[in-house]
Design an enzyme around this catalytic site. Structure first.
Site, PDB file in Angstrom:
ATOM      1  N   CYS A   2       0.847  -1.195   0.000  1.00 27.98           N
ATOM      2  CA  CYS A   2       0.000   0.000   0.000  1.00 27.98           C
ATOM      3  C   CYS A   2       0.888   1.252   0.000  1.00 27.98           C
ATOM      4  CB  CYS A   2      -0.931   0.114   1.208  1.00 27.98           C
ATOM      5  SG  CYS A   2      -2.097  -1.215   1.366  1.00 27.98           S
ATOM      6  N   ARG A  27       4.037  -0.494  -4.806  1.00 28.22           N
ATOM      7  CA  ARG A  27       3.744  -0.973  -3.455  1.00 28.22           C
ATOM      8  C   ARG A  27       2.434  -1.745  -3.360  1.00 28.22           C
ATOM      9  NH1 ARG A  27       6.782   1.525   0.450  1.00 28.22           N
ATOM     10  NH2 ARG A  27       5.239   0.991   2.016  1.00 28.22           N
ATOM     11  N   TRP A  75      -2.743  -2.750  -1.559  1.00 24.78           N
ATOM     12  CA  TRP A  75      -2.455  -4.179  -1.693  1.00 24.78           C
ATOM     13  C   TRP A  75      -3.286  -4.832  -0.597  1.00 24.78           C
ATOM     14  CZ3 TRP A  75      -0.314  -8.133   1.276  1.00 24.78           C
ATOM     15  CH2 TRP A  75       0.076  -9.274   0.559  1.00 24.78           C
ATOM     16  N   ASN A 101      -1.661   2.324   5.647  1.00 25.64           N
ATOM     17  CA  ASN A 101      -0.805   1.224   5.201  1.00 25.64           C
ATOM     18  C   ASN A 101      -0.436   0.449   6.456  1.00 25.64           C
ATOM     19  OD1 ASN A 101       1.198  -0.408   4.068  1.00 25.64           O
ATOM     20  ND2 ASN A 101       2.758   1.200   4.225  1.00 25.64           N
ATOM     21  N   GLY A 102      -0.692  -0.852   6.465  1.00 22.42           N
ATOM     22  CA  GLY A 102      -0.376  -1.650   7.652  1.00 22.42           C
ATOM     23  C   GLY A 102      -1.559  -2.530   8.027  1.00 22.42           C
ATOM     24  N   GLU A 487      17.004 -18.372  -6.973  1.00 23.31           N
ATOM     25  CA  GLU A 487      16.642 -17.014  -7.380  1.00 23.31           C
ATOM     26  C   GLU A 487      16.102 -17.014  -8.823  1.00 23.31           C
ATOM     27  OE1 GLU A 487      15.998 -14.375  -6.057  1.00 23.31           O
ATOM     28  OE2 GLU A 487      16.266 -12.817  -7.558  1.00 23.31           O
ATOM     29  N   LYS A 491      12.379 -15.718  -9.910  1.00 19.86           N
ATOM     30  CA  LYS A 491      12.164 -14.663 -10.907  1.00 19.86           C
ATOM     31  C   LYS A 491      11.148 -15.129 -11.951  1.00 19.86           C
ATOM     32  CE  LYS A 491      13.317 -11.931  -9.354  1.00 19.86           C
ATOM     33  NZ  LYS A 491      14.029 -11.775  -8.136  1.00 19.86           N
ATOM     34  N   GLU A 494       7.469 -15.462 -10.380  1.00 18.97           N
ATOM     35  CA  GLU A 494       6.727 -14.274  -9.961  1.00 18.97           C
ATOM     36  C   GLU A 494       6.287 -13.409 -11.118  1.00 18.97           C
ATOM     37  OE1 GLU A 494       8.934 -11.838  -7.227  1.00 18.97           O
ATOM     38  OE2 GLU A 494      10.774 -12.083  -8.346  1.00 18.97           O
ATOM     39  N   HIS A 510      17.021 -37.433  -5.644  1.00 19.02           N
ATOM     40  CA  HIS A 510      16.228 -37.913  -4.512  1.00 19.02           C
ATOM     41  C   HIS A 510      14.756 -37.544  -4.666  1.00 19.02           C
ATOM     42  CE1 HIS A 510      19.880 -39.105  -2.506  1.00 19.02           C
ATOM     43  NE2 HIS A 510      20.388 -37.924  -2.817  1.00 19.02           N
ATOM     44  N   LYS A 609       5.888  -4.558  -3.799  1.00 16.84           N
ATOM     45  CA  LYS A 609       7.339  -4.438  -3.636  1.00 16.84           C
ATOM     46  C   LYS A 609       7.800  -4.575  -2.186  1.00 16.84           C
ATOM     47  CE  LYS A 609      11.389  -3.600  -5.330  1.00 16.84           C
ATOM     48  NZ  LYS A 609      11.962  -4.770  -5.987  1.00 16.84           N
TER      49      LYS A 609
HETATM   50  C1  F6R Z   1      11.391 -11.079  -5.363  1.00 13.64           C
HETATM   51  C2  F6R Z   1      11.255 -10.030  -4.375  1.00 13.64           C
HETATM   52  C3  F6R Z   1      10.828 -10.418  -3.000  1.00 13.64           C
HETATM   53  C4  F6R Z   1      11.630  -9.631  -1.966  1.00 13.64           C
HETATM   54  C5  F6R Z   1      11.073  -9.921  -0.560  1.00 13.64           C
HETATM   55  C6  F6R Z   1      11.899  -9.236   0.511  1.00 13.64           C
HETATM   56  O1  F6R Z   1      11.795 -10.585  -6.587  1.00 13.64           O
HETATM   57  O2  F6R Z   1      11.481  -8.895  -4.644  1.00 13.64           O
HETATM   58  O3  F6R Z   1      10.948 -11.778  -2.793  1.00 13.64           O
HETATM   59  O4  F6R Z   1      12.960 -10.000  -2.051  1.00 13.64           O
HETATM   60  O5  F6R Z   1       9.759  -9.468  -0.476  1.00 13.64           O
HETATM   61  O6  F6R Z   1      11.901  -7.857   0.341  1.00 13.64           O
HETATM   62  P1  F6R Z   1      13.000  -6.951   0.994  1.00 13.64           P
HETATM   63  O7  F6R Z   1      14.300  -7.293   0.383  1.00 13.64           O
HETATM   64  O8  F6R Z   1      12.573  -5.553   0.678  1.00 13.64           O
HETATM   65  O9  F6R Z   1      12.981  -7.244   2.457  1.00 13.64           O
END
Ligand code: F6R
Length: 614
Positions: A2, A27, A75, A101-102, A487, A491, A494, A510, A609
């Site tokens: 948010c 956000r 969000w 937000n929260g 990772e 990527k 998501e 396994h 984000k």
């Molecule tokens: C994936 C991504 C998320 C963040 C996770 C932690 O591409 O961006 O998995 O890595 O939400 O966020 P931060 O690093 O801001 O604590």
């Protein structure tokens, strides 16, 4: 999660707020809304399900005249994304509008009490409870909005960043925060308020970061006033913002994600600048040399992080164990906080977070501090909560990351972890000086080498066409390449919504090997390192089961080329630096596959984000 924006001044509030919402859309983007007080004292609230563009379309024929307002991009946590659950929420008498937000954890109890007092609710959100509570207190105590906000927040359990406006007082915004970020921009005869500074960077570079449980009174034509929840006036600390408008624009790229992938040579350069100096002879990292004793005597290091940052942490484990011979554990912050962790003052907890606001990581930090551990933070966003909550720490300095899928922050984190491990190794004398220097010199070459890897983009774009419609992917790696596999899979998942699993290559036999057939491509990260021969046999195992293989290999590797269906060659670097080099082709592969599928890579569904809720 948010985004909040607020404005008070002589400009057109609607334009400032909508522009700000676009900047904060990373956000959250399932609904958006705005509240404005017009010059007749009418409070107009417009809100819609969907992105900020939908809100703009909705407002086209509405009265948006105003010099004060608050706005929100959501969000969803409590209540599905819908017009009526969108913010701003308003009090039943229509006097107050509030954005939040929260999460208000005790909202049910508060709601029941308000219903008993005759309040009616129009949404399923915890936020509406807060605005009704503030108005209830304001009316029943016959007090100012500021006092009512303060009293209401004393009753609230949970996290909040809020902004409130009142119909009868079009010259004032009251805002407050606890565990969710909020920053005030101080301009000439105008004030801005936002979850981060991006909405107002073109208007002012004077900012005040609110602290936890601080309330700000923003009144037109008057200096800001800051109060604690127990009504003590706090000092105003105006800082200079380190952010430029060009960092917030796409700069000719179709998406922020692609821009951020291509920025990596320069972000890595910024990350190393001033830290690896004198041609690699000297490495200095904030917060380490001034806590020498703590780092030298640490018996254990525990990383806490989430998502991509957790993958960086796993690389951190390999780096620190290899170079510093300190035992390392890597914990998901969300699990750590509820796992009755056993910590001592001899432990160092390292929290990694791009946003510096992730709720679980913040909670883990608080627990670690409470148990006497030394807490070091690695984050990107200057002024965010994590750097404030830790004993010491450093920034990765890669500039604002706006694409929801993390790319440049990942390589920045890994670079900082490399420098951290080298610094501790030097302090502890666990590595020959010439090896430290050699790796430090290689770090200086990484920007140029990543630039070279980016030259693979056209090949990867072509390759992506072959696999766009695969339903499952397996990503395999060993040693330093195992977190890279995790990772790479994250990527892809998501942004393209393709199921992908990252696995340690040797573990494949396994279980996951049963999945392999011609329909399921395997991406194998296989640079020339001390496990190379082992991974070659994993490549053969996949091939023997009829699997298609995309291999990321070191330049000149003929062995894997003979087995794999496709190879992407990356420059040879020391083993500990391979994750920075091998992760870049995986970022590009997921980007192009998602684009081929027509997905919104910068705003993938259900994601946001920064995750400021549990
Ligand atoms: C994936 C991504 C998320 C963040 C996770 C932690 O591409 O961006 O998995 O890595 O939400 O966020 P931060 O690093 O801001 O604590």
């Amino acid at each position: 999660m948010c985004g909040i924006v607020g404005y008070i001044g002589d400009g057109n509030a609607y334009n400032v707020l909508v522009g700000g919402l676009h900047r904060l859309e990373y956000r959250g983007y399932d609904s958006a809304g705005i509240a404005l007080v017009d010059n007749t004292g009418k409070l107009n609230i417009y809100k819609t399900k969907g992105k900020v563009n939908s809100l703009e379309a909705f407002c086209k024929d509405k009265n948006t005249e105003s010099k004060i307002g608050i706005a929100h991009t959501r969000w969803a946590t409590h209540g599905e994304p819908s017009d009526y659950n969108a913010h701003p929420h308003f009090s039943e008498d229509g006097n107050l509008a509030l954005v939040h937000n929260g999460t208000i954890e005790n909202y049910k109890v508060l709601k029941e009490a308000l219903i008993e007092h005759g309040c009616h609710f129009h949404s399923e959100t915890d936020t509406e409870v807060l605005v009704q509570l503030i108005e209830y207190i304001r009316v029943h105590n016959d007090c100012s909005m500021l006092e009512a906000v303060r009293e209401a927040l004393k009753q609230v359990v949970g996290a909040y960043a809020i902004a409130v406006i009142e119909k009868g007082d079009p010259d004032c915004i009251v805002a407050a925060r606890k565990s969710s970020p909020l920053v005030v921009g101080v301009g000439d005869n105008e004030f801005f308020l936002a979850s981060d500074a991006s909405p107002f960077v073109e208007f002012t570079d004077n900012v005040v970061y609110l602290k936890d449980e601080e309330i700000v009174l923003i009144r037109r034509g008057e200096p800001l006033k800051l109060y604690s929840l127990d009504n003590k006036e706090n000092e105003i600390d105006v800082r200079k913002l380190e952010m430029s408008i060009s960092q917030l624009e796409k700069g000719g790229y179709p998406h922020f994600m692609l821009k951020e992938i291509f920025e990596q040579p320069s972000t890595l350069h910024d990350c190393i600048r001033g830290r690896v100096v004198n041609d690699g002879k000297y490495i200095t990292l904030n917060g380490v040399n001034d806590n020498k004793e703590t780092f030298m005597s640490a018996r254990r290091i525990i990383f806490v992080a989430c998502g991509t940052s957790w993958h960086s942490a796993l690389i951190g484990k390999y780096l620190i164990q290899d170079m510093c011979r300190i035992p390392v554990e890597v914990e998901y912050a969300s699990e750590f906080r509820y796992s009755h962790p056993v910590l001592t003052p001899h432990d160092i907890v390292i929290a990694i977070s791009q946003s510096g606001e992730t709720a679980d990581t913040l909670a883990a930090i608080k627990i670690a501090r409470g148990m006497g551990a030394f807490v070091y933070g690695i984050s990107n966003v200057v002024g965010s909560s994590i750097p404030r909550e830790t004993h010491s720490g450093t920034y990765i300095h890669v500039g604002p990351e706006i694409g929801v899928a993390s790319t440049k922050a990942f390589t920045g984190q890994v670079m900082v972890l490399t420098m951290l491990a080298l610094t501790i190794a030097e302090l502890k004398n666990t590595m020959p000086k010439e090896d430290i220097e050699r790796i430090a010199q290689w770090t200086l070459r990484m920007p140029e080498l990543v630039e070279k890897v980016l030259g693979l983009a056209p090949d990867i774009e072509r390759l992506s066409l072959i696999y766009t419609y695969a339903r499952n992917f397996l990503y395999l790696g060993r040693g330093y390449s195992y977190p890279v596999a995790l990772e790479g899979a994250l990527k892809l998942k998501e942004i393209s919504y393709i199921h992908a699993e990252g696995y340690p290559a040797a573990e494949m036999k396994h279980g996951p090997i049963a999945l392999i057939d011609a329909e399921m491509p395997s991406v194998i990260i296989a640079p020339k390192d001390h496990l190379y021969e082992k991974i070659v046999s994993n490549v053969q195992q996949v091939k023997a089961r009829g699997g298609n293989i995309i291999a990321i290999v070191t330049e000149g590797d003929d062995e894997i080329r003979k087995i794999a269906d496709h190879v992407l060659e990356v420059p040879e670097v020391p083993e500990c630096l391979t994750p920075i080099i091998t992760s870049v082709p995986l970022q590009l592969l997921s980007y192009y596959i998602a684009i081929n599928k027509g997905k919104d890579v910068d705003m993938p569904r259900n994601l946001a984000k920064s995750v400021t809720v549990e």
